[in-house]
Design an enzyme around this catalytic site. Structure first.
Site, PDB file in Angstrom:
ATOM      1  N   GLY A   1       0.810  -1.207   0.000  1.00  0.00           N
ATOM      2  CA  GLY A   1       0.000   0.000   0.000  1.00  0.00           C
ATOM      3  C   GLY A   1       0.847   1.261   0.000  1.00  0.00           C
ATOM      4  N   ASP A   2       1.927   1.256   0.776  1.00  0.00           N
ATOM      5  CA  ASP A   2       2.847   2.395   0.806  1.00  0.00           C
ATOM      6  C   ASP A   2       3.473   2.583  -0.575  1.00  0.00           C
ATOM      7  OD1 ASP A   2       2.327   2.176   3.567  1.00  0.00           O
ATOM      8  OD2 ASP A   2       4.071   0.889   3.837  1.00  0.00           O
TER       9      ASP A   2
END
Length: 301
Positions: free
Chosen positions: A250-251
């Site tokens: 996600g990052d």
């Protein structure tokens, strides 16, 4: 300038143990130690994609020094505020046992150190980019995200927020440039179950109505959706690949999106860069690199 904030960075000790047995001495079959934390992941992926940033946050003790040293090895600049007591946390991740993790708590952050961080952020200028990502230590005020955004709201800074529930909802009035809930987090906010890319669109628009400029929704194997400020909706299935390590995916998506946006100011390109970068990290032991991202990007065109 581009900055990331990680309030509670970590050393992630990632191990595999064959035939793990409770109550007995177990030996690792593989070991890996990496600097961790959502903002730190963003800084590393930005560097891998050719974008320089400075990692901000708090560090303490020998583990804090090791986090900074490992970031320097990665080519990432950091400007952490030193905490005199305690140590930065160590997170133990057992890869071979269904993603089992034991995460440390980290040091207590004194109020004076929080104010020191606020002063540093107040030196940011128009056109700068700030990533706020991850959880807040129990010792810090739970409204720190909204406090930061309120301080910076009239400075022309592009702020990206990757947080959950109240942390996310409380910043929307300050019009973050980008937010990135996943479909489960979005469903929790509105108390619904969201399974398909079509399902998430009306709820993403609700967050946009509350102030978010762009809403990027990650959906693991289902793909992703972008509800852009220009009124367009972009949707993509997940690229083909085998999930190896979901930590940091996600990052990576957030870092990829912003890299794409800074390159062309084009939402379609930014969205594809986000999907490709998040997918590469999920398919790899390590965080995404530019050549890998470019290969997956071609699948999305």
């Amino acid at each position: 300038m581009i900055y990331t904030v990680t309030f509670n960075p970590s050393l992630d000790y990632i191990v595999s143990v064959d035939d793990f047995k409770l109550g007995l001495t177990n030996r690792t079959s593989s070991e890996l130690m990496l600097p961790g934390g959502k903002g730190i992941n963003v800084s590393i992926v930005l560097k891998n994609l050719g974008i320089q940033s400075t990692a901000l946050g708090f560090m303490a003790g020998f583990t804090g020094k090791e986090i900074a040293r490992r970031l320097e090895e990665e080519g990432v600049a950091s400007d952490f505020i030193q905490i005199e007591e305690g140590i930065s946390r160590i997170n133990l991740k057992l890869k071979s046992i269904d993603g089992t993790e034991i995460n440390g708590s980290g040091p207590k952050i004194p109020k004076v150190k929080v104010e020191e961080l606020m002063k540093r952020l107040n030196t940011m200028k128009e056109g700068d980019v700030l990533f706020l990502a991850g959880s807040i230590p129990a010792s810090m005020p739970d409204d720190i995200y909204s406090r930061i955004m309120k301080e910076l709201k009239d400075k022309g800074i592009m702020i990206v927020v990757d947080a959950t529930r109240d942390l996310l909802m409380n910043v929307l009035e300050y019009r973050p440039f980008l937010i990135k809930p996943n479909n489960h987090e979005l469903g929790e906010i509105f108390e619904v179950t969201l399974k398909t890319r079509e399902d998430v669109i009306p709820y993403g628009r609700k967050l946009q109505e509350k102030g978010a400029r762009n809403v990027l929704i990650s959906m693991a194997g289902e793909g992703a959706v972008l509800i852009a400020e220009n009124g367009e909706v972009y949707s993509s299935p997940a690229p083909k690949g085998t999930l190896v390590n979901g930590v940091g995916a996600g990052d990576s998506m957030v870092a990829g999106f912003m890299t794409g946006w800074m390159e062309k100011q084009d939402y379609e390109h930014a969205f594809r860069m986000g999907v490709a970068t998040g997918s590469v990290s999920a398919f790899s032991e390590y965080l995404a690199t530019r050549p890998e991202v470019e290969e997956v990007y071609k699948q999305l065109v």
